[in-house]
Design a protein around this motif. Structure first.
Motif, PDB file in Angstrom:
ATOM      1  N   GLY A  17      22.030 -78.013  93.666  1.00  0.00           N
ATOM      2  CA  GLY A  17      22.480 -79.133  94.475  1.00  0.00           C
ATOM      3  C   GLY A  17      21.520 -79.268  95.645  1.00  0.00           C
ATOM      4  N   TRP A  18      20.853 -80.388  95.732  1.00  0.00           N
ATOM      5  CA  TRP A  18      19.858 -80.631  96.771  1.00  0.00           C
ATOM      6  C   TRP A  18      20.517 -81.435  97.897  1.00  0.00           C
ATOM      7  CZ3 TRP A  18      14.620 -79.106  95.939  1.00  0.00           C
ATOM      8  CH2 TRP A  18      14.384 -78.534  94.699  1.00  0.00           C
ATOM      9  N   GLN A  19      20.571 -80.854  99.085  1.00  0.00           N
ATOM     10  CA  GLN A  19      21.120 -81.537 100.254  1.00  0.00           C
ATOM     11  C   GLN A  19      19.972 -82.273 100.938  1.00  0.00           C
ATOM     12  OE1 GLN A  19      22.482 -77.600 101.394  1.00  0.00           O
ATOM     13  NE2 GLN A  19      24.337 -78.616 102.136  1.00  0.00           N
ATOM     14  N   LEU A  20      20.124 -83.572 101.077  1.00  0.00           N
ATOM     15  CA  LEU A  20      19.075 -84.398 101.666  1.00  0.00           C
ATOM     16  C   LEU A  20      19.580 -85.053 102.934  1.00  0.00           C
ATOM     17  CD1 LEU A  20      17.925 -86.096  98.339  1.00  0.00           C
ATOM     18  CD2 LEU A  20      16.934 -84.078  99.428  1.00  0.00           C
ATOM     19  N   GLN A  21      18.659 -85.330 103.843  1.00  0.00           N
ATOM     20  CA  GLN A  21      18.992 -85.950 105.116  1.00  0.00           C
ATOM     21  C   GLN A  21      17.938 -87.027 105.405  1.00  0.00           C
ATOM     22  OE1 GLN A  21      18.659 -83.649 108.969  1.00  0.00           O
ATOM     23  NE2 GLN A  21      20.830 -83.404 108.470  1.00  0.00           N
ATOM     24  N   ARG A  22      18.391 -88.160 105.914  1.00  0.00           N
ATOM     25  CA  ARG A  22      17.452 -89.244 106.243  1.00  0.00           C
ATOM     26  C   ARG A  22      16.582 -88.883 107.439  1.00  0.00           C
ATOM     27  NH1 ARG A  22      17.072 -93.645 103.289  1.00  0.00           N
ATOM     28  NH2 ARG A  22      18.969 -94.465 102.363  1.00  0.00           N
ATOM     29  N   SER A  23      15.307 -89.186 107.307  1.00  0.00           N
ATOM     30  CA  SER A  23      14.378 -88.985 108.412  1.00  0.00           C
ATOM     31  C   SER A  23      14.617 -90.066 109.460  1.00  0.00           C
ATOM     32  CB  SER A  23      12.942 -89.076 107.908  1.00  0.00           C
ATOM     33  OG  SER A  23      12.052 -89.180 108.987  1.00  0.00           O
ATOM     34  N   MET A  40      26.453 -89.948 101.637  1.00  0.00           N
ATOM     35  CA  MET A  40      27.503 -89.937 102.646  1.00  0.00           C
ATOM     36  C   MET A  40      27.186 -91.031 103.674  1.00  0.00           C
ATOM     37  SD  MET A  40      28.070 -87.178 100.993  1.00  0.00           S
ATOM     38  CE  MET A  40      27.586 -85.491 100.743  1.00  0.00           C
ATOM     39  N   GLN A  41      28.134 -91.313 104.526  1.00  0.00           N
ATOM     40  CA  GLN A  41      27.952 -92.340 105.550  1.00  0.00           C
ATOM     41  C   GLN A  41      27.167 -91.835 106.773  1.00  0.00           C
ATOM     42  OE1 GLN A  41      28.881 -95.552 105.213  1.00  0.00           O
ATOM     43  NE2 GLN A  41      29.452 -95.019 103.114  1.00  0.00           N
ATOM     44  N   ASP A  42      26.897 -90.534 106.820  1.00  0.00           N
ATOM     45  CA  ASP A  42      26.280 -89.957 108.014  1.00  0.00           C
ATOM     46  C   ASP A  42      24.780 -89.683 107.866  1.00  0.00           C
ATOM     47  OD1 ASP A  42      26.415 -87.916 106.199  1.00  0.00           O
ATOM     48  OD2 ASP A  42      27.445 -86.498 107.502  1.00  0.00           O
ATOM     49  N   GLY A  43      24.129 -90.346 106.916  1.00  0.00           N
ATOM     50  CA  GLY A  43      22.694 -90.142 106.734  1.00  0.00           C
ATOM     51  C   GLY A  43      22.354 -88.926 105.911  1.00  0.00           C
ATOM     52  N   GLU A  44      23.339 -88.410 105.176  1.00  0.00           N
ATOM     53  CA  GLU A  44      23.099 -87.273 104.296  1.00  0.00           C
ATOM     54  C   GLU A  44      23.476 -87.657 102.881  1.00  0.00           C
ATOM     55  OE1 GLU A  44      25.163 -83.841 105.742  1.00  0.00           O
ATOM     56  OE2 GLU A  44      23.976 -83.742 107.563  1.00  0.00           O
ATOM     57  N   CYS A  45      22.905 -86.945 101.916  1.00  0.00           N
ATOM     58  CA  CYS A  45      23.293 -87.163 100.525  1.00  0.00           C
ATOM     59  C   CYS A  45      23.141 -85.868  99.739  1.00  0.00           C
ATOM     60  CB  CYS A  45      22.505 -88.307  99.891  1.00  0.00           C
ATOM     61  SG  CYS A  45      20.800 -87.935  99.529  1.00  0.00           S
ATOM     62  N   TRP A  46      23.657 -85.889  98.518  1.00  0.00           N
ATOM     63  CA  TRP A  46      23.692 -84.734  97.636  1.00  0.00           C
ATOM     64  C   TRP A  46      23.174 -85.172  96.279  1.00  0.00           C
ATOM     65  CZ3 TRP A  46      24.884 -79.626  97.927  1.00  0.00           C
ATOM     66  CH2 TRP A  46      25.209 -78.960  96.752  1.00  0.00           C
TER      67      TRP A  46
END
Length: 150
Positions: free
Chosen positions: A110-116, A86-92
């Motif tokens: 489904g693994w929800q990931l977020q940028r550190s 996604m554009q908000d620093g998150e991905c799936w």
């Protein structure tokens, strides 16, 4: 692989890696899931979480047991789709666990990931779990798809 080789090089190393690769929110959810107090050490949380996940008849033991020690036998982790950023620093990231014996779908995740914000690495921030094994259908808090969809 780190989770399934959980005791190398130190006891519960794989679970410790999971905790360190999690956002503070997800780490707190993992801590709470084993009833550890907010001031608990990483080692005590990792020990409790690793022990709980590896218990027989625990639907999440498939993540920490390997090969012949797993009630599901040898499991293959597959990634059927590309990472969705996604554009908000998150991905799936979708991951499916399949039986190596007969290619039967055991679990879809489904693994929800977020940028550190510190180093830009991806951290685990949530996990969607759909269990297709008879012993765990439909999964905690889920409705069985085959019954509601047809």
């Amino acid at each position: 692989d780190s989770l399934q080789n959980a005791n190398g090089p130190l006891p519960f190393s794989g679970v410790r890696t999971l905790l360190r690769a999690s956002t503070p929110r997800w780490r707190d959810a993992l801590r709470s899931s084993v009833g550890a107090p907010p001031h608990a050490t990483e080692q005590s949380i990792a020990t409790a979480l690793g022990t709980a996940m590896a218990r027989p008849n625990n639907q999440f033991s498939i993540l920490v047991t390997k090969g012949d020690s797993s009630p599901d036998g040898h499991v293959e982790w597959t990634f059927p789709t590309d990472l969705l950023e996604m554009q908000d620093g998150e991905c799936w990231l979708e991951c499916r666990l399949r039986s190596k014996k007969d290619n039967r779908l055991l679990v879809a995740t489904g693994w929800q990931l977020q940028r550190s914000p510190q180093d830009g690495s991806w951290l685990l921030d949530g996990l969607d779990w759909q269990d297709f094994r008879d012993a765990f259908r439909p999964g905690i808090g889920r409705e069985e798809w085959s019954r509601i969809c047809g």
